[in-house]
Motif scaffolding. Structure first.
Motif, PDB file in Angstrom:
ATOM      1  N   ALA A 362      35.810  14.430  30.393  1.00 54.72           N
ATOM      2  CA  ALA A 362      35.262  13.152  30.239  1.00 54.72           C
ATOM      3  C   ALA A 362      33.723  13.171  30.311  1.00 54.72           C
ATOM      4  CB  ALA A 362      35.954  12.036  31.136  1.00 54.72           C
ATOM      5  N   GLY A 363      33.194  14.192  29.677  1.00 55.73           N
ATOM      6  CA  GLY A 363      31.676  13.998  29.654  1.00 55.73           C
ATOM      7  C   GLY A 363      30.984  14.434  30.823  1.00 55.73           C
ATOM      8  N   ARG A 364      31.603  14.864  31.831  1.00 58.10           N
ATOM      9  CA  ARG A 364      31.119  15.633  32.961  1.00 58.10           C
ATOM     10  C   ARG A 364      31.438  17.110  32.955  1.00 58.10           C
ATOM     11  NH1 ARG A 364      29.210  14.546  38.140  1.00 58.10           N
ATOM     12  NH2 ARG A 364      28.968  12.243  37.660  1.00 58.10           N
ATOM     13  N   VAL A 365      30.391  17.762  33.563  1.00 53.00           N
ATOM     14  CA  VAL A 365      30.257  19.198  33.501  1.00 53.00           C
ATOM     15  C   VAL A 365      30.312  19.571  34.840  1.00 53.00           C
ATOM     16  CG1 VAL A 365      29.249  21.323  32.947  1.00 53.00           C
ATOM     17  CG2 VAL A 365      28.944  19.558  31.374  1.00 53.00           C
ATOM     18  N   ARG A 366      31.416  20.349  35.377  1.00 54.59           N
ATOM     19  CA  ARG A 366      31.769  20.748  36.833  1.00 54.59           C
ATOM     20  C   ARG A 366      31.754  22.428  37.031  1.00 54.59           C
ATOM     21  NH1 ARG A 366      35.005  16.259  36.469  1.00 54.59           N
ATOM     22  NH2 ARG A 366      34.541  14.669  38.222  1.00 54.59           N
ATOM     23  N   PRO A 367      31.065  22.994  37.833  1.00 57.76           N
ATOM     24  CA  PRO A 367      31.418  24.495  38.029  1.00 57.76           C
ATOM     25  C   PRO A 367      32.663  24.650  38.767  1.00 57.76           C
ATOM     26  CG  PRO A 367      29.855  23.356  39.731  1.00 57.76           C
ATOM     27  CD  PRO A 367      30.143  22.398  38.818  1.00 57.76           C
ATOM     28  N   THR A 368      33.423  25.556  38.223  1.00 55.88           N
ATOM     29  CA  THR A 368      34.675  26.120  38.733  1.00 55.88           C
ATOM     30  C   THR A 368      34.242  26.617  40.285  1.00 55.88           C
ATOM     31  OG1 THR A 368      34.608  28.045  37.778  1.00 55.88           O
ATOM     32  CG2 THR A 368      35.709  26.192  36.732  1.00 55.88           C
ATOM     33  N   ASP A 369      35.427  26.953  41.225  1.00 56.60           N
ATOM     34  CA  ASP A 369      35.079  27.924  42.111  1.00 56.60           C
ATOM     35  C   ASP A 369      34.486  29.183  41.789  1.00 56.60           C
ATOM     36  OD1 ASP A 369      36.272  25.959  43.793  1.00 56.60           O
ATOM     37  OD2 ASP A 369      38.269  27.038  43.749  1.00 56.60           O
ATOM     38  N   LEU A 370      34.885  29.745  40.771  1.00 57.22           N
ATOM     39  CA  LEU A 370      34.438  30.995  40.226  1.00 57.22           C
ATOM     40  C   LEU A 370      32.905  30.920  39.847  1.00 57.22           C
ATOM     41  CD1 LEU A 370      34.698  33.826  39.454  1.00 57.22           C
ATOM     42  CD2 LEU A 370      35.376  33.310  37.186  1.00 57.22           C
ATOM     43  N   GLY A 371      32.574  29.611  38.900  1.00 55.83           N
ATOM     44  CA  GLY A 371      31.301  29.479  38.509  1.00 55.83           C
ATOM     45  C   GLY A 371      30.340  29.193  39.731  1.00 55.83           C
ATOM     46  N   ARG A 372      30.848  28.825  40.845  1.00 53.97           N
ATOM     47  CA  ARG A 372      29.860  28.560  42.173  1.00 53.97           C
ATOM     48  C   ARG A 372      29.582  29.992  42.687  1.00 53.97           C
ATOM     49  NH1 ARG A 372      33.027  23.812  43.165  1.00 53.97           N
ATOM     50  NH2 ARG A 372      34.104  24.654  44.898  1.00 53.97           N
ATOM     51  N   ARG A 373      30.590  30.861  42.661  1.00 53.53           N
ATOM     52  CA  ARG A 373      30.159  32.259  43.108  1.00 53.53           C
ATOM     53  C   ARG A 373      29.188  32.976  42.287  1.00 53.53           C
ATOM     54  NH1 ARG A 373      35.232  36.019  44.844  1.00 53.53           N
ATOM     55  NH2 ARG A 373      33.301  37.274  45.436  1.00 53.53           N
TER      56      ARG A 373
END
Length: 390
Positions: A362-373
């Motif tokens: 819905a137009g929001r970009v979020r880092p995944t748990d892997l992305g935060r690593r």
């Protein structure tokens, strides 16, 4: 697309400390003898006057006194600065005003003075409640003084405060890292900053690394274990190293991470401003050494440098901040604060999504748990190398 001026914050740098910590890469200078606080407040206000034309008519949402050790400055000087600043700038109702404090500088009556001056949030540089770890870090306080300082602040009426804690310290194991958090929880902070010791360039620790630093695997174990402890204690992670009670996020740091604007005044202070008249983003920093700053504040000579952020670099700068947030960012915010269409970053977003680093909903970009690593790898996707000269 038009640039939309974001919220504005004010950062005030107090450059002196009692003793430079061996891991510290901030602009801090050991104070010797009587420090020129009165002259420094005059310089800060002159510096603010010099930058005011860049922010006419805008409202300040937060103020942050950083350092160095701002709590070395007696309350009457913090009061005089805030009175001067609020007569020059419009402060928002309920403006968050944070002062960093070192437990080794806490005195009876001082916190009452800061509160009367308008400071409504404190950030304590605790780092650890283990006296051996504190000694190895070169801190000037011990665990008893740390707890006493927090209790003095609470007695003075402060109910909104952060505790800075570090992990993967020399000689620290998992049980010691957990014990630090348990000691912190007993003090009931509204916010905890919990981050790993890193050996920053141009520090004593970088030149002479201390013995006993936990390896990467041990550091990761501490991080995961401590994140679970913080969650169980009711602290919600909203940024890589920031955990908060509901509704107590640090407004000032959130503005940084959301690519907001901030005036930077004081020796070595950095600022970032969106300028509507020419649709540009300006970074400006002041000369670092206190003596030179005192001599030149209020005129062009105090500026250590100016840099206009090119449109090509804005996506990288935006992501460097926004991808630290657990909730990420809205594409509409990216467009408003960079002046660029979100279509420009679609290729990089697609790569990150394919690698499992980001999700879009819905137009929001979020880092995944892997992305935060792998935050650094995600951010690097948006770095455009300047064209080489031939």
């Amino acid at each position: 697309m038009p640039l939309t001026p974001p919220p504005l914050s004010l950062y005030v740098h107090i450059p002196w400390c009692v003793r430079k910590c061996p891991y510290c890469d901030f602009n801090s200078h050991e104070g010797r003898g009587a420090l020129p606080f009165a002259a420094y407040v005059d310089a800060l206000l002159a510096d603010l006057d010099f930058d005011l034309p860049l922010v006419w008519g805008r409202t300040v949402q937060s103020v942050f006194f950083g350092g160095g050790t701002p709590s070395l400055m007696p309350p009457e000087f913090i009061d005089r600065f805030l009175q001067g600043a609020s007569s020059r700038l419009r402060f928002a109702p309920g403006c968050e005003i944070t002062l960093e404090t070192n437990p080794g500088t806490a005195e009876h009556g001082r916190f009452e003075g800061y509160r009367n001056a308008g400071v409504n949030r404190l950030s304590f540089g605790i780092q650890s409640f283990d006296d051996g770890c504190l000694q190895r870090l070169g801190r000037i306080h011990d665990s008893r003084e740390a707890e006493a300082a927090v209790k003095l602040a609470q007695d003075a009426g402060f109910d909104n405060f952060n505790l800075d804690l570090m992990y993967a310290l020399p000689g620290q194991d998992l049980a010691m890292a957990e014990h630090d958090l348990q000691r912190a929880f007993a003090l009931q902070p509204t916010h905890v900053s919990h981050y790993q010791l890193t050996l920053e360039p141009n520090t004593v620790f970088a030149a002479r690394p201390p013995a006993g630093i936990p390896d990467d695997d041990a550091g990761w174990d501490m991080q995961e274990h401590c994140q679970a402890l913080l969650a169980d204690a009711g602290y919600v992670q909203y940024e890589v190293s920031a955990y908060t009670r509901p509704g107590r996020q640090c407004a000032h740091n959130l503005n940084y991470w959301k690519y907001g604007d901030y005036l930077g005044i004081g020796a070595g202070a950095h600022g970032k401003l969106t300028l509507g008249h020419d649709e540009s983003i300006l970074r400006r920093w002041k000369h670092k050494h206190p003596t030179r700053y005192l001599a030149e504040a209020g005129n062009e000579a105090v500026v250590g440098g100016d840099e206009r952020i090119t449109p090509e670099r804005r996506p990288f700068e935006f992501m460097l901040n926004a991808l630290r947030l657990v909730d990420g960012f809205e594409l509409a915010t990216f467009e408003a604060r960079t002046g660029l269409s979100a279509t420009m970053i679609e290729p990089q977003l697609r790569i990150a999504i394919d690698r499992g680093w980001l999700v879009i909903d819905a137009g929001r970009v979020r880092p995944t748990d892997l992305g935060r690593r792998f935050t650094n790898d995600v951010v690097a996707l948006f770095l455009v190398e300047p064209a080489s000269k031939t």
